[in-house]
Design a protein around this motif. Structure first.
Motif, mmCIF file in Angstrom:
data_model
loop_
_atom_site.group_PDB
_atom_site.id
_atom_site.type_symbol
_atom_site.label_atom_id
_atom_site.label_comp_id
_atom_site.label_asym_id
_atom_site.label_seq_id
_atom_site.Cartn_x
_atom_site.Cartn_y
_atom_site.Cartn_z
ATOM 1 N N SER A 110 0.835 -1.207 0.000
ATOM 2 C CA SER A 110 0.000 0.000 0.000
ATOM 3 C C SER A 110 0.867 1.253 0.000
ATOM 4 O O SER A 110 0.572 2.238 -0.696
ATOM 5 C CB SER A 110 -0.918 -0.008 1.231
ATOM 6 N N PHE A 111 1.935 1.200 0.765
ATOM 7 C CA PHE A 111 2.856 2.343 0.854
ATOM 8 C C PHE A 111 3.512 2.618 -0.497
ATOM 9 O O PHE A 111 3.593 3.772 -0.947
ATOM 10 C CB PHE A 111 3.907 2.038 1.923
ATOM 11 N N THR A 112 3.988 1.574 -1.177
ATOM 12 C CA THR A 112 4.682 1.773 -2.451
ATOM 13 C C THR A 112 3.720 2.177 -3.559
ATOM 14 O O THR A 112 4.135 2.827 -4.532
ATOM 15 C CB THR A 112 5.439 0.504 -2.861
ATOM 16 N N ASP A 113 2.452 1.800 -3.446
ATOM 17 C CA ASP A 113 1.475 2.273 -4.435
ATOM 18 C C ASP A 113 1.443 3.793 -4.466
ATOM 19 O O ASP A 113 1.345 4.411 -5.533
ATOM 20 C CB ASP A 113 0.084 1.739 -4.094
ATOM 21 N N GLU A 114 1.517 4.400 -3.292
ATOM 22 C CA GLU A 114 1.482 5.867 -3.200
ATOM 23 C C GLU A 114 2.737 6.493 -3.811
ATOM 24 O O GLU A 114 2.700 7.632 -4.287
ATOM 25 C CB GLU A 114 1.354 6.294 -1.739
ATOM 26 N N LEU A 115 3.824 5.738 -3.796
ATOM 27 C CA LEU A 115 5.087 6.245 -4.320
ATOM 28 C C LEU A 115 5.314 5.900 -5.791
ATOM 29 O O LEU A 115 6.288 6.357 -6.397
ATOM 30 C CB LEU A 115 6.259 5.679 -3.508
ATOM 31 N N GLY A 116 4.449 5.052 -6.348
ATOM 32 C CA GLY A 116 4.650 4.609 -7.717
ATOM 33 C C GLY A 116 5.811 3.642 -7.856
ATOM 34 O O GLY A 116 6.458 3.572 -8.903
ATOM 35 N N ASN A 162 7.258 -5.515 -5.567
ATOM 36 C CA ASN A 162 7.925 -6.807 -5.715
ATOM 37 C C ASN A 162 9.417 -6.643 -5.961
ATOM 38 O O ASN A 162 10.237 -7.403 -5.424
ATOM 39 C CB ASN A 162 7.273 -7.611 -6.846
ATOM 40 N N GLU A 163 9.768 -5.646 -6.749
ATOM 41 C CA GLU A 163 11.197 -5.377 -6.978
ATOM 42 C C GLU A 163 11.871 -4.942 -5.678
ATOM 43 O O GLU A 163 12.959 -5.428 -5.330
ATOM 44 C CB GLU A 163 11.372 -4.290 -8.034
#
Length: 295
Positions: free
Chosen positions: A257-263, A267-268
């Motif tokens: 969820s956090f990385t979605d906000e960062l684009g 998985n990487e």
């Protein structure tokens, strides 16, 4: 189906070497009852039948019992389970019963694998376990052994199962064996897991119970059998495994969820983070799945 003709065909407190007791078990001289023939119980009963050829499976659902005794398999999605169930029934190595008290009277080894659910207040509901244990107690004889595979709160064998067995059977604690031997199986691969995808954990309420559990499960699995100090330690092992997965799946999903906000491709980021040997982040997914982990 073999019945107990020799009352000395026992595993606990008989004084004979463990090797002789193991041979009696494998030769079918020690009748086994498996209580609970659900998604994990039926595969376990079939594996037991493949080893000892003298197994009664117990379930309160009479339709399930009838199907099994017809050589049918009600559990779906388990590779080779239908064929092995039919073969075990046709060979006379396995039959099902809806009468737990009658099965308990015949058996010397009692294996409990009934579900533990949650009550409305989110506390564990041990009613299925208590019912199964009371049924076992009606036929519990000196020298019998009880193995609990159901996931339970730590302390259940010593604080719940053993007192019920003593009270309902009239036996003392030194007249029967009791061990916690948690199932470590997943849907869709139950037979593979039971036979040894992972080490089998066993812990008894006394040293002899642990030794008997180690001996019996050493015949069911091709993997290691890991004896622990006592039943409560074994119960902790099972709960710890589930808590670890639950917490780490939740963590992975929070990171996603956090990385979605960062684009960022989560998985990487996880794959590279896990190159650090002290980091082992799980893969994120749609939630905490399976039949056990949410509970």
């Amino acid at each position: 189906m073999k019945l107990r003709e020799d009352e000395s065909a026992k595993l606990y407190g008989v004084g004979s070497p463990l090797e002789e007791r193991r041979d009696a078990f494998v030769d079918g001289e020690v009748p086994v009852a498996v209580y609970g023939l659900g998604k994990m119980g039926l595969p376990l009963a079939v594996v037991y039948a493949g080893v000892t050829s003298n197994v009664i499976g117990v379930d309160v659902d009479e339709d399930v019992v009838a199907r099994i005794n017809d050589g049918d398999c009600h559990v779906e999605g388990e590779p080779r389970l239908p064929e092995l169930t039919s073969a075990a029934v046709n060979a006379g190595a396995f039959r099902a019963s809806a009468d737990p008290a009658a099965a308990a009277a015949e058996a010397s080894v009692h294996v409990v694998i009934v579900p533990t659910t949650l009550r409305d207040d989110n506390h564990p509901d041990l009613s299925n376990l208590r019912t199964a244990v009371r049924d076992i107690a009606t036929g519990l004889d000196p020298g019998d052994v009880v193995f609990v595979e159901s996931t339970v709160p730590p302390g259940t064998c010593e604080d719940v199962v053993e007192p019920v067995l003593v009270e309902e059977s009239g036996l003392s604690t030194d007249q029967f064996g009791l061990a916690f031997c948690p199932e470590r199986t997943s849907s869709g691969r139950a037979l593979k897991d039971i036979r040894g995808a992972y080490p089998k954990v066993v812990g008894g309420t006394d040293a002899e119970s642990t030794a008997i559990a180690e001996t019996v499960y050493g015949e069911l699995t091709v993997n290691d059998v890991v004896p622990v100090s006592d039943a409560t330690t074994a119960e902790c092992v099972k709960v710890f495994e589930g808590v670890y997965r639950d917490v780490n799946i939740a963590l992975a999903n929070e990171l996603a969820s956090f990385t979605d906000e960062l684009g960022v491709d989560v998985n990487e980021a996880i794959e590279v983070a896990n190159t650090q040997p002290f980091c082992d982040i799980h893969d994120p997914g749609v939630g905490v799945g399976g039949h056990c982990i949410p509970y």
